[in-house]
Design an enzyme around this catalytic site. Sequence first.
Site, PDB file in Angstrom:
ATOM      1  N   PRO A 131       0.803  -1.237   0.000  1.00 11.59           N
ATOM      2  CA  PRO A 131       0.000   0.000   0.000  1.00 11.59           C
ATOM      3  C   PRO A 131       0.829   1.277   0.000  1.00 11.59           C
ATOM      4  O   PRO A 131       1.990   1.275   0.399  1.00 11.59           O
ATOM      5  CB  PRO A 131      -0.819  -0.105   1.288  1.00 11.59           C
ATOM      6  CG  PRO A 131      -0.225  -1.174   2.101  1.00 11.59           C
ATOM      7  CD  PRO A 131       0.749  -1.935   1.285  1.00 11.59           C
ATOM      8  N   CYS A 132       0.191   2.352  -0.468  1.00  9.13           N
ATOM      9  CA  CYS A 132       0.783   3.685  -0.414  1.00  9.13           C
ATOM     10  C   CYS A 132       0.455   4.216   0.978  1.00  9.13           C
ATOM     11  O   CYS A 132      -0.698   4.421   1.298  1.00  9.13           O
ATOM     12  CB  CYS A 132       0.127   4.532  -1.501  1.00  9.13           C
ATOM     13  SG  CYS A 132       0.501   6.267  -1.443  1.00  9.13           S
ATOM     14  N   GLN A 133       1.470   4.370   1.817  1.00  9.23           N
ATOM     15  CA  GLN A 133       1.247   4.865   3.184  1.00  9.23           C
ATOM     16  C   GLN A 133       2.171   6.048   3.450  1.00  9.23           C
ATOM     17  O   GLN A 133       2.856   6.489   2.529  1.00  9.23           O
ATOM     18  CB  GLN A 133       1.532   3.723   4.189  1.00  9.23           C
ATOM     19  CG  GLN A 133       0.538   2.580   4.110  1.00  9.23           C
ATOM     20  CD  GLN A 133       0.996   1.364   4.914  1.00  9.23           C
ATOM     21  OE1 GLN A 133       2.050   0.803   4.639  1.00  9.23           O
ATOM     22  NE2 GLN A 133       0.208   0.956   5.894  1.00  9.23           N
ATOM     23  N   ASN A 180       2.590  -0.521  -6.993  1.00  4.04           N
ATOM     24  CA  ASN A 180       1.878   0.365  -6.074  1.00  4.04           C
ATOM     25  C   ASN A 180       0.914   1.239  -6.869  1.00  4.04           C
ATOM     26  O   ASN A 180       0.990   1.283  -8.095  1.00  4.04           O
ATOM     27  CB  ASN A 180       2.896   1.248  -5.331  1.00  4.04           C
ATOM     28  CG  ASN A 180       2.412   1.685  -3.953  1.00  4.04           C
ATOM     29  OD1 ASN A 180       1.307   2.179  -3.807  1.00  4.04           O
ATOM     30  ND2 ASN A 180       3.244   1.496  -2.950  1.00  4.04           N
TER      31      ASN A 180
END
Length: 414
Positions: free
Chosen positions: A91-93, A134
């Site tokens: 995930p993009c965090q 991603n």
Amino acid sequence: MKLTVAELFAGVGGFRVGLNHISEIDLENRAIEKGDWEFVWANQYEPSTKAQHAFNCYTTRFGLENHSNEDINKVNKDEIPDHSLLVGGFPCQDYSVARSLSNEQGIEGKKGVLFWDIKEVLVAKKSPFVLLENVDRLLKSPASRRGRDFAVMLKTFDELGYYVQWRVINAGEYAMPQKRRRVFIFAHKKNLNYSWKIQGQKLDINRDNIFNDIFPIEKALEIESLDLNEYKDVLDVSNNFKEGKFLETGMMVDGNVIHARVSAKVEPIFSLEKILSISRKYNADVEEYAIEKEKLNKWEYLKGSKRIERTSSNGHSYIYSEGSMAFPEKIEEPARTMLTSEGTLNRSSHIVFDREMKKLRKLTPVECELIQMFPPNWTDTMPKRNRYFMMGNALVTGIIARIEPKLKKIIESE
Ligand SMILES: C[S@@+](CC[C@H](N)C(=O)[O-])C[C@H]1O[C@@H](n2cnc3c(N)ncnc32)[C@H](O)[C@@H]1O
């Protein structure tokens, strides 16, 4: 170097399906692997639910051996088997870091951010090659400081001795059935033969980037450069990165980054119509997917354009607006991006007009699998609503399948 792989965040196995060109399941429910890649380890754990549907699907298709269902955060990274290639969709965090309180010298990322687990694997295993996927938003996150997260990621790779290449690929532009835009990131250790070839020369975004070679571009526009060596370390990047968002394709060699916007050399279209006709073979009766008459108004409302007055949490009122969407879907085009909410009463779910039934209906789980280029019935190990969810989380496996021959050549020549 052998064709050995470790798969992180394996989900239902999209990278493995792509690398081993899997298009069928045998009578014992196992995947028929046509490729040469040996998966020495895979990890999949879903923290939000007790049931582990993705893990169960993966082990039904590939067996239990070498597959871990442990939270990656708790995995002792030293115990992961050696491999040539590390793969994963994550995930993009928030990748910002702070000085560690426990260790004056060290830095610390936020808890639960999965990129730091990838970093731990790279430190422990020194994986020579890495292929990640991603959302494209990663290149411009966070909104308050464009590009900082990707810069942190690049600097982390640089400090660990990697070169990096990336490219946003829209599968629909390359003869695949979905207009899904995702960023693919390829990192390789600088001491490899493959890396020596690009050391000390002027970088060329067409020639030196594996993705642009395989997914050709018409033009690289607005080529920009930046030097991450101007930042002392990852902490400095996290606190002070100022350049802004990263463009759709780029490379980093010894901390020097060039990046550019691209226009794709568009290939023939693989339409949703074609998926609907292929899926007939697997779903003879689609009546249960028809949308109910009493919900038609609701669907029309969701898909339509609207302007709504809303009140924010601090009492401010504002106008929320959104445009209309094709309803039903335009089937002569590739499908739109599939989300995890696919199949639910939601604006983003695909609704098609079924010519035989003469009714509007949702996509079937098999159609979702085909749109992500998985073998039909791949996820039939779990309830229907989870099948939609898994496909929303997965990737267009055809992208990996197309990169595979080149990757194989690169790794075998080490
Ligand atoms: C974007 S999906 C990747 C899907 C995969 N590429 C596929 O083809 O199905 C990310 C995956 O990471 C898993 N995940 C999330 N948190 C995790 C954790 N702490 N440890 C291990 N896996 C985790 C999720 O369950 C999900 O399957």
